[in-house]
Design an enzyme around this catalytic site. Structure first.
Site, PDB file in Angstrom:
ATOM      1  N   TYR A  81      10.257  -6.980  -5.651  1.00 26.79           N
ATOM      2  CA  TYR A  81      10.280  -6.058  -6.793  1.00 26.79           C
ATOM      3  C   TYR A  81      10.609  -6.832  -8.067  1.00 26.79           C
ATOM      4  CZ  TYR A  81      10.361  -2.409  -3.233  1.00 26.79           C
ATOM      5  OH  TYR A  81      10.036  -1.597  -2.169  1.00 26.79           O
TER       6      TYR A  81
ATOM      7  N   ASN B 138       3.117   4.924  -5.258  1.00 26.64           N
ATOM      8  CA  ASN B 138       1.731   4.491  -5.058  1.00 26.64           C
ATOM      9  C   ASN B 138       1.032   5.529  -4.183  1.00 26.64           C
ATOM     10  OD1 ASN B 138      -0.664   3.083  -4.489  1.00 26.64           O
ATOM     11  ND2 ASN B 138       0.310   1.956  -2.822  1.00 26.64           N
TER      12      ASN B 138
ATOM     13  N   CYS C 274       1.449  -1.586  -1.177  1.00 30.71           N
ATOM     14  CA  CYS C 274       2.858  -1.474  -1.528  1.00 30.71           C
ATOM     15  C   CYS C 274       3.762  -1.904  -0.369  1.00 30.71           C
ATOM     16  CB  CYS C 274       3.183  -0.066  -1.997  1.00 30.71           C
ATOM     17  SG  CYS C 274       2.674   1.238  -0.868  1.00 30.71           S
ATOM     18  N   HIS C 275       3.222  -1.919   0.852  1.00 29.79           N
ATOM     19  CA  HIS C 275       4.011  -2.362   2.008  1.00 29.79           C
ATOM     20  C   HIS C 275       4.335  -3.858   1.919  1.00 29.79           C
ATOM     21  CE1 HIS C 275      -0.201  -3.044   3.176  1.00 29.79           C
ATOM     22  NE2 HIS C 275       0.257  -4.043   3.907  1.00 29.79           N
TER      23      HIS C 275
END
Length: 177
Positions: free
Chosen positions: A98, A126, A134-135
């Site tokens: 992040y 998302n 996003c995983h």
């Protein structure tokens, strides 16, 4: 007008949504924010785009990286869309933190810094799971938090991609589980 279709993946049912521009949603059934952006008036219809998306997902769930892209239609805020564009650049089998995404957003905006928590909020919303990966986003300390589809699915997707899982862990508690 939005259209929907269903896909049965090895780790759970998936709802696909699209409009005339591209895919607008790929959600695991029951996930956080499930179908949140889906128009109340939508139609279940098999579009050529859904056929291509299902082909993409078949390849992906066979443990291979799909060699084609799909048309996407991001329907978030300008900030969310910017974060989701960055997610699309995270390579198959790799991860990004992040904080790294926050630094990239800050650099693109000419800002001295950007909040990793703000990025986490955008990542968590998302709407096009798996295809907008996003995983592949993890905490700086290796924490596997923050997947709307559920941590167990995030782990399975990273394992499917043969990501190096050696430095990652599932936290015992927290708000992002």
């Amino acid at each position: 007008m939005q259209y929907i279709s269903h896909y049965c993946s090895p780790i759970g049912g998936i709802l696909l949504a699209a409009d005339d521009i591209g895919l607008t949603g790929v959600w695991f059934e029951g996930q956080k924010y499930f179908a949140l952006s889906l128009d109340k008036e939508h139609e279940e219809k098999e579009l050529p785009l859904f056929e291509k998306a299902k082909q993409w997902l078949d390849i992906y769930f066979s443990g291979k990286e799909p060699d084609f892209t799909l048309p996407l239609h991001f329907t978030g805020t300008a900030f969310q869309n910017e974060v989701w564009e960055i997610l699309c650049t995270v390579p198959y089998g790799h991860t990004m933190t992040y904080g790294e995404i926050a630094k990239q957003v800050a650099a693109e905006k000419g800002l001295p810094h950007m909040s990793a928590q703000a990025v986490g909020g955008a990542v968590g919303r998302n709407k096009i799971s798996i295809i907008v990966p996003c995983h592949r986003v993890v905490g700086t300390n290796g924490s596997l938090t923050g997947y709307a589809g559920g941590i167990h699915k995030k782990v399975k997707l990273l394992q499917l991609e043969k990501a190096d899982m050696g430095s990652f862990f599932v936290p015992k508690s927290g708000t992002a589980l």
